[in-house]
Design a protein around this motif. Structure first.
Motif, short mmCIF file in Angstrom:
data_model
loop_
_atom_site.label_atom_id
_atom_site.label_comp_id
_atom_site.label_asym_id
_atom_site.label_seq_id
_atom_site.Cartn_x
_atom_site.Cartn_y
_atom_site.Cartn_z
N PHE A 1 -8.76 0.47 -4.20
CA PHE A 1 -7.32 0.68 -4.27
C PHE A 1 -6.77 0.14 -5.58
O PHE A 1 -6.01 0.83 -6.29
CB PHE A 1 -6.62 0.01 -3.08
N LEU B 1 0.82 -1.20 0.00
CA LEU B 1 0.00 0.00 0.00
C LEU B 1 0.86 1.26 0.00
O LEU B 1 0.57 2.23 -0.72
CB LEU B 1 -0.92 0.01 1.22
N LEU B 2 1.91 1.24 0.81
CA LEU B 2 2.77 2.42 0.90
C LEU B 2 3.60 2.62 -0.36
O LEU B 2 3.94 3.76 -0.71
CB LEU B 2 3.69 2.32 2.12
N TYR C 1 3.41 5.56 7.35
CA TYR C 1 2.60 6.36 6.42
C TYR C 1 3.12 7.79 6.33
O TYR C 1 3.31 8.33 5.24
CB TYR C 1 1.15 6.33 6.92
N GLN D 1 1.24 4.44 -2.49
CA GLN D 1 1.15 5.81 -2.01
C GLN D 1 2.38 6.62 -2.41
O GLN D 1 2.26 7.78 -2.86
CB GLN D 1 1.01 5.82 -0.50
N VAL E 1 -5.60 3.78 2.04
CA VAL E 1 -4.44 3.40 2.86
C VAL E 1 -4.72 3.66 4.34
O VAL E 1 -4.54 2.78 5.19
CB VAL E 1 -3.17 4.15 2.41
#
Length: 467
Positions: free
Chosen positions: A87, A24-25, A148, A28, A128
């Motif tokens: 996502f 996920l990061l 994050y 991002q 996220v």
């Protein structure tokens, strides 16, 4: 020998949460990188596509416009149709339009692709925070939120550095195009892994999309953001001020409508959750000053002092790296000081901005004092930002995660846009006379803004320790 039966997996929870978080990061990071990566390619794009100044500004800011338009909606769509689905959809859209950006034959195509690329990021990014809220608790959640915030801090700086490296390398003789094409293999990898690792299913059933709120929110954001990013380039014509006024009025109408509809796009009741309102206010001040700092210092070094874009990006990189490291490891400090980290860090960062102004006021590169100011900024803002995110979300229940994540990511992006537009306009206006005077003035005002944000940080700190 004793055999231990593994505990059954909790429905809706992943068995590999940290690997999932890494994926996920990475998504991002890729999305945030594209906020600034294009800055160093403007000269090449102008020459290759024969763009006007206004069109070039839309290439840079179109991504942010598309991104800001749909952030709140992206959070709600994740709640309605599942965070994994949204996502992955966002990553796929981002990847496809990154490819179109890299192959764009004209400025018009590139602008449209940049806006659509930003919309894909808007579907991706709010999920996220929502996934972190759902998949992590206690100390693990604090660690996940620290990761994050570390990614946010590093990505904005890394965009300028990565862009400079890719443009300078001139891969396959394609000039600026690899800054977009490099997203394609990364995006494919993230989409495939996220589809396997992120739990599916919607957060809550029985909810619907607030079309009335959406119809008001999108034009309100566009009418506010567009004149801010185009105002200076176009000479602030009458339409820019009219647009700001209409956008502000629509924002008021949006608040009124959201208070009356049964299932609002933004549940404003979440602002009553302890820590959310002061956290958002402090966050807005922090990211606005940070966005202005990166933009104005980079512009001063590049346009004012003649550094290459890569050199200008590398000059601010140490502060960004320290910011990211301190933002990740802040929770290793004694628990009794956690609540005070944000206000103390904001004061320290304001002092860093003042030192930057002092180091650059004579038209030099700042020498040792410039480096000291960057280190002080990273050491102060890293713990402040990491602690702020955790404190603002501490009391948010899972049922309100989508609402708060939408507000939080929108605050992050709009705060950065407003900071760049406001401080950038002041800098560019003053730089016509002296770049040194311009950077001194803008960094002084950035320090003042951060000191104002310290007041909200104090309220947040008090809310976090109150029982």
């Amino acid at each position: 020998m004793t055999l231990t039966t593994p505990a059954p997996a909790v429905p809706g929870r992943t068995t590999r949460p940290w690997f999932m978080l890494g994926v996920l990061l990475l998504g991002q990071f890729m999305a945030l990188l594209d906020v600034t990566v294009v800055n160093v390619a403007m000269t090449g794009i102008r020459a290759d596509l024969h763009t006007s100044g206004a069109a070039l500004q839309l290439v840079v800011s179109g991504y942010t416009v598309g991104y800001a338009m749909l952030l709140i909606t992206g959070a709600r769509l994740g709640e309605l149709f599942g965070r994994r689905r949204m996502f992955v959809t966002g990553v796929v859209a981002f990847t496809v339009f990154s490819l179109l950006c890299g192959l764009a034959p004209s400025a018009g195509t590139l602008i449209v692709a940049r806006i659509a690329q930003g919309a894909g990021a808007a579907l991706m990014m709010p999920q996220v925070i929502s996934v972190i809220q759902a998949q992590f608790t206690g100390a693990a959640r604090a660690k996940a939120l620290s990761a994050y915030t570390a990614v946010i801090s590093v990505a904005f700086v890394a965009g300028q550095v990565a862009g400079g490296v890719l443009v300078g390398a001139d891969l396959f003789g394609e000039g600026w195009r690899p800054i977009f094409l490099v997203n394609v293999p990364i995006g494919v990898l993230v989409a495939v892994l996220a589809a396997r690792l992120v739990p599916g299913g919607a957060a809550r059933n029985g909810r619907r999309l607030d079309l009335a709120g959406l119809a008001i929110a999108v034009p309100a954001v566009v009418l506010v953001v567009l004149p801010l990013v185009l105002g200076h380039e176009t000479g602030w014509p009458a339409w820019t001020f009219a647009s700001l006024v209409v956008g502000a009025l629509l924002a008021v109408v949006f608040v009124v409508v959201e208070r009356r509809v049964p299932d609002p796009l933004v549940n404003l009741e979440v602002l009553r959750i302890r820590g959310v309102a002061p956290g958002l206010a402090a966050l807005a001040a922090g990211v606005a000053s940070y966005g202005g700092f990166l933009f104005c210092v980079g512009l001063h070094l590049h346009a004012g002092l003649g550094d290459t874009p890569l050199a200008a990006g590398l000059a601010t990189a140490p502060g960004g790296v320290v910011f990211g490291l301190c933002g990740f490891f802040w929770n290793r400090l004694p628990a009794r000081v956690h609540a005070a980290l944000t206000p103390i860090g904001y004061v320290g960062s304001a002092a860093a901005y003042a030192l930057l102004a002092l180091s650059l006021h004579d038209g030099s590169h700042g020498g040792v004092l410039f480096f000291v100011a960057l280190m002080l900024f990273g050491l102060s803002m890293g713990p402040a930002f990491g602690s702020l995110m955790t404190q603002a979300l501490t009391h948010v229940p899972l049922t309100r995660a989508a609402d708060v994540s939408g507000l939080l990511t929108t605050t992050l992006q709009l705060g950065q846009v407003i900071g760049v537009a406001t401080f950038g306009s002041v800098f560019l206006t003053l730089a016509a006379g002296s770049s040194a005077h311009a950077i001194t003035t803008t960094m002084t005002w950035a320090a003042v803004l951060l000191l104002a944000g310290t007041g909200f940080a104090v309220v947040l700190a008090r809310a976090s320790v109150r029982r």
